[in-house]
Each structure stands twice: as C-alpha cells, then as structure tokens.
Design a protein around this motif. Structure first.
Motif, PDB file in Angstrom:
ATOM      1  N   PRO A  28       0.859  -1.196   0.000  1.00 60.28           N
ATOM      2  CA  PRO A  28       0.000   0.000   0.000  1.00 60.28           C
ATOM      3  C   PRO A  28       0.893   1.243   0.000  1.00 60.28           C
ATOM      4  O   PRO A  28       1.999   1.221   0.555  1.00 60.28           O
ATOM      5  CB  PRO A  28      -0.777  -0.126   1.322  1.00 60.28           C
ATOM      6  CG  PRO A  28      -0.667  -1.559   1.711  1.00 60.28           C
ATOM      7  CD  PRO A  28       0.659  -2.035   1.198  1.00 60.28           C
ATOM      8  N   GLU A  29       0.417   2.306  -0.606  1.00 56.43           N
ATOM      9  CA  GLU A  29       1.257   3.502  -0.719  1.00 56.43           C
ATOM     10  C   GLU A  29       1.634   4.084   0.639  1.00 56.43           C
ATOM     11  O   GLU A  29       2.731   4.614   0.802  1.00 56.43           O
ATOM     12  CB  GLU A  29       0.554   4.555  -1.577  1.00 56.43           C
ATOM     13  CG  GLU A  29       0.474   4.171  -3.040  1.00 56.43           C
ATOM     14  CD  GLU A  29       0.278   5.366  -3.947  1.00 56.43           C
ATOM     15  OE1 GLU A  29      -0.017   6.473  -3.449  1.00 56.43           O
ATOM     16  OE2 GLU A  29       0.432   5.197  -5.166  1.00 56.43           O
ATOM     17  N   ILE A  30       0.741   3.985   1.593  1.00 60.22           N
ATOM     18  CA  ILE A  30       1.052   4.528   2.915  1.00 60.22           C
ATOM     19  C   ILE A  30       2.232   3.786   3.545  1.00 60.22           C
ATOM     20  O   ILE A  30       3.065   4.382   4.241  1.00 60.22           O
ATOM     21  CB  ILE A  30      -0.192   4.476   3.839  1.00 60.22           C
ATOM     22  CG1 ILE A  30       0.069   5.280   5.113  1.00 60.22           C
ATOM     23  CG2 ILE A  30      -0.582   3.037   4.155  1.00 60.22           C
ATOM     24  CD1 ILE A  30      -1.181   5.482   5.954  1.00 60.22           C
ATOM     25  N   GLN A  31       2.338   2.478   3.269  1.00 59.43           N
ATOM     26  CA  GLN A  31       3.450   1.681   3.791  1.00 59.43           C
ATOM     27  C   GLN A  31       4.747   2.003   3.051  1.00 59.43           C
ATOM     28  O   GLN A  31       5.813   2.128   3.669  1.00 59.43           O
ATOM     29  CB  GLN A  31       3.137   0.191   3.659  1.00 59.43           C
ATOM     30  CG  GLN A  31       4.212  -0.726   4.239  1.00 59.43           C
ATOM     31  CD  GLN A  31       3.871  -2.195   4.074  1.00 59.43           C
ATOM     32  OE1 GLN A  31       2.798  -2.543   3.567  1.00 59.43           O
ATOM     33  NE2 GLN A  31       4.769  -3.070   4.490  1.00 59.43           N
ATOM     34  N   LEU A  32       4.657   2.156   1.724  1.00 53.38           N
ATOM     35  CA  LEU A  32       5.827   2.508   0.927  1.00 53.38           C
ATOM     36  C   LEU A  32       6.379   3.866   1.345  1.00 53.38           C
ATOM     37  O   LEU A  32       7.592   4.044   1.497  1.00 53.38           O
ATOM     38  CB  LEU A  32       5.452   2.532  -0.554  1.00 53.38           C
ATOM     39  CG  LEU A  32       6.525   3.044  -1.530  1.00 53.38           C
ATOM     40  CD1 LEU A  32       7.770   2.176  -1.469  1.00 53.38           C
ATOM     41  CD2 LEU A  32       5.952   3.086  -2.947  1.00 53.38           C
ATOM     42  N   TRP A  33       5.486   4.826   1.547  1.00 56.70           N
ATOM     43  CA  TRP A  33       5.893   6.176   1.949  1.00 56.70           C
ATOM     44  C   TRP A  33       6.559   6.148   3.322  1.00 56.70           C
ATOM     45  O   TRP A  33       7.556   6.830   3.549  1.00 56.70           O
ATOM     46  CB  TRP A  33       4.680   7.095   1.953  1.00 56.70           C
ATOM     47  CG  TRP A  33       4.977   8.548   2.166  1.00 56.70           C
ATOM     48  CD1 TRP A  33       4.711   9.288   3.277  1.00 56.70           C
ATOM     49  CD2 TRP A  33       5.581   9.450   1.230  1.00 56.70           C
ATOM     50  NE1 TRP A  33       5.098  10.591   3.098  1.00 56.70           N
ATOM     51  CE2 TRP A  33       5.636  10.719   1.858  1.00 56.70           C
ATOM     52  CE3 TRP A  33       6.069   9.312  -0.066  1.00 56.70           C
ATOM     53  CZ2 TRP A  33       6.175  11.844   1.221  1.00 56.70           C
ATOM     54  CZ3 TRP A  33       6.602  10.421  -0.702  1.00 56.70           C
ATOM     55  CH2 TRP A  33       6.649  11.669  -0.059  1.00 56.70           C
ATOM     56  N   GLN A  34       6.016   5.346   4.218  1.00 56.13           N
ATOM     57  CA  GLN A  34       6.591   5.225   5.553  1.00 56.13           C
ATOM     58  C   GLN A  34       7.984   4.602   5.486  1.00 56.13           C
ATOM     59  O   GLN A  34       8.894   5.010   6.221  1.00 56.13           O
ATOM     60  CB  GLN A  34       5.681   4.389   6.458  1.00 56.13           C
ATOM     61  CG  GLN A  34       6.223   4.166   7.868  1.00 56.13           C
ATOM     62  CD  GLN A  34       6.519   5.466   8.599  1.00 56.13           C
ATOM     63  OE1 GLN A  34       5.768   6.441   8.479  1.00 56.13           O
ATOM     64  NE2 GLN A  34       7.624   5.502   9.334  1.00 56.13           N
TER      65      GLN A  34
END
Length: 215
Positions: A28-34
């Motif tokens: 998920p993008e939120i995980q990649l960004w983190q």
C-alpha cells in the motif's frame, strides 16, 4: 580483476533493486511512503522511478521550458530525501508529489516573470493538455474526426478548467486532492469540473458516457 568485481557488484545491486521493486509494487502507498520516511534508499529510488515521468508530464503542462521543470523536480526529490523524517504520512504519493511540484513550479515561474519585469499572478500560467500514453486508448474509442474535435474542445477550456480535468480524469485524483493541489475549496472544484464537462459536451458530438470514459 577490478573490472570483474565492479561488474559483479553492479549486477548484485541491480538484482537487489529489481527484487525490491517487486516487493514495493505490492505494498500500500502509505506503507511505501513510511518505508521511505524511515530512510530506506531503495524505497526512495522506487518512488522516483514510479513517478518521474508523471511529474515531468505534469510540469510540462505549465511551461515548455524543460530546464525549469527538471530543476523543480530535482529540487523536490533532494528536499524530500533531506527532510524525509519531517514529512507527514500520506496514502496517495501521487497527490503529495503533484502538490509539492506545483508549488515549486508556480514559485519558479513567478520568480522568472519578476526578473523579466512582468506581473506575476498565480493563475497566469500555461496549462496544455496533449495526448501521449492516453492516445491509444482514445483512438480505440472514437474516430479521427472526433479525436480532433476533442483536442480542439479541450483547448477552448480555461487554464483552470483544463488543469482540473487533467488532475481528476487523466491523473485519477479525487476531488478533495484536486482541490488541495490547486488551492481551491471543494465546492468550487465540483463547479469547475461541471462547467468544463458541459463545455466539452457542447463542442463534441459524443454521448456523455463515452465522453466520461475518454476523460
């Protein structure tokens, strides 16, 4: 011997990079960004590779001067890496990058106009929609004459209308994200989209269903 070792090291890094890309693609993008915010350079490289073309295309909607677009994108990614620990979380990386790039571009263009002795207005910018990767899909849906008509109809929209249409339908951003990127309130964004679609319908002999598919 040194050249062989260097080549082996390069191949190992490339293999690790490819493997990392496969992993990040499923996140998920939120995980990649983190992961990027935590200091992972591979996550940062993946984000760069995934969005560089989209950012370059978006930037060129404002100006044909490639040097300005490239400088703004470079500054953006340098700033992202240097301030990664201070960045807020996001579940839409495209939205975050588009908003940041737009801010840098408008400031850069305003600065250039100031240097040239011209009046700098936030809304005084170019925004041109041209078909690139969308062209094949559009060509499969309409005739050449209708394609020409769509291009001409888009050209007749105001700059703000074209940008809203581009962000909402070509870039698949939500109304809330479009409003935030352009500094508009949500109600105004809905109205601009509605007027733009109404204008396109008036100038095109296409059913609304097909028009919305094209957008």
């Amino acid at each position: 011997m040194v050249e062989v070792e260097a080549e082996q090291e390069y191949q190992l890094k490339q293999a690790n990079s490819d493997q990392g890309a496969l992993v990040y693609a499923s996140w998920p993008e939120i995980q990649l960004w983190q992961e990027f915010r935590s200091g992972n350079p591979q996550a940062f490289d993946y984000i760069f590779e995934q969005y560089i073309r989209l950012l370059y295309s978006y930037g060129h909607k404002f100006t044909a001067k490639s040097a300005i677009v490239e400088d703004c994108i470079q500054d953006l990614f340098i700033e992202l890496w240097e301030k990664k620990h201070l960045l807020s979380a996001t579940n839409s990386i495209k939205y975050y990058l588009f908003k940041s790039l737009r801010r840098k571009l408008t400031r850069s263009l305003e600065k250039e106009k100031h240097i040239l002795g011209q009046v700098a207005l936030e809304n005084d910018y170019q925004f041109n929609i041209t078909f690139s990767h969308e062209t094949q899909f559009i060509s499969n849906q309409i005739t050449e004459e209708q394609h020409k008509g769509l291009t001409e109809a888009l050209a007749m929209l105001s700059k703000r209308q074209k940008e809203v249409i581009y962000l909402r339908y070509f870039s698949n951003l939500s109304y809330e994200e479009v409003a935030s990127i352009m500094g508009l309130n949500l109600n105004s964004t809905y109205k601009i989209v509605s007027k733009a679609i109404h204008s396109l319908k008036q100038h095109l002999m296409l059913p609304l269903a097909i028009l919305l598919l094209l957008l």
